[in-house]
Design an enzyme around this catalytic site. Structure first.
Site, PDB file in Angstrom:
ATOM      1  CB  SER A 173      -0.960  -0.063   1.190  1.00 13.99           C
ATOM      2  OG  SER A 173      -2.055   0.797   1.000  1.00 13.99           O
ATOM      3  CG  HIS A 182      -5.567  -2.728   0.796  1.00 10.35           C
ATOM      4  ND1 HIS A 182      -4.858  -2.586  -0.393  1.00 10.35           N
ATOM      5  CD2 HIS A 182      -5.047  -1.795   1.654  1.00 10.35           C
ATOM      6  CE1 HIS A 182      -3.963  -1.610  -0.241  1.00 10.35           C
ATOM      7  NE2 HIS A 182      -4.059  -1.120   0.983  1.00 10.35           N
TER       8      HIS A 182
END
Length: 256
Positions: A85, A235
């Site tokens: 990320s 995620h």
């Protein structure tokens, strides 16, 4: 800027960069597994996160420079660099700017494109916690649940809590600076930034951070890259299916 790190094992340098509001410690279990394959694993806290220095300045340019300083201090080169990320954005930037220090690049669930700010609710919840008189982690979890329903996300965020003094909990990140610079988190690579080294992008099948149409953009910036999808995860793919994530990374970095 001096970055805090936890170094595990011996061998080829393998640096791991956490995501937004995380810290190197989030990667301890996987880091230990990577170290067992002959790697010296560096679990790094990026600026304004974990135990690294707090500063009002915050950008990917600065975080890539921080990492360059870190490599110089520890005399690291031909590194394996993995970022998730926000950490993936730093890793991409670093690889493009300092290719001479790079071995292989692994980016977890992020593309080199622009992302609009989308952490507002989380930041509101953390602001509330930072202003509260907290005496236990359970109490913090209860308060945070009003903002964040997902138990796993709350546990990830609550790892930032520490005992500042007897009976008083506080957060490790520099919340004010992160809120002030929230628009920096989603910044894209510039069109001229490229890295021709071996790169692996891993995305979660249930995540919308890397979409089908982003693959051509990834290829533009990283011509020698492969995109791999782990099915059935979002995620936090490395936390949801750690074995699959580990296997994908090891297979990639062990290829000559």
């Amino acid at each position: 800027m001096e970055l805090y790190s936890n170094i595990i094992g011996e061998g080829k340098p393998f640096l791991i960069l956490h995501g937004f509001l995380g810290m190197g410690d989030n990667w301890k279990t996987l880091g230990k597994r990577f170290s067992e394959n002959g790697y010296e694993v560096h679990l790094i806290d990026q600026r304004n996160h974990g135990r690294s220095a707090h500063t009002s300045a915050f950008s990917y340019e600065l975080m890539a420079e921080d990492l360059k300083e870190y490599c110089d201090q520890h005399n690291l080169k031909d590194i394996v660099l993995l970022g998730h990320s926000m950490g993936g954005k730093t890793a991409m930037k670093f690889a493009c700017q300092y290719p001479e220090l790079m071995g292989k690049l692994i980016v977890a669930d992020i593309a080199p494109k622009y992302y609009a700010p989308h952490h507002q609710t989380i930041l509101e919840g953390l602001t509330m916690l930072s202003n509260a008189e907290l005496t236990s982690r359970g109490e913090a979890d209860e308060k945070l649940e009003e903002y964040i329903k997902e138990w796993g996300v709350r546990q990830f965020l609550l790892k930032n809590l520490y005992w500042k003094e007897k009976g008083k909990l506080a957060l490790r990140m520099n919340l004010e600076a992160l809120k002030e610079n929230i628009n920096e988190i989603g910044q894209a690579l510039t069109s001229e930034e490229t890295f021709s080294g071996s790169s692996l992008f891993i995305n979660g099948g249930n995540s919308n951070y890397i979409k089908a149409e982003d693959k051509s953009l990834i290829k533009e910036h990283f011509p020698n890259s492969v995109v791999l999808t782990i099915k059935g995860v979002g995620h936090w793919l490395h936390a949801e299916k750690p074995d699959e994530f580990y296997e994908a990374v090891i297979e990639f970095i062990n290829k000559s």
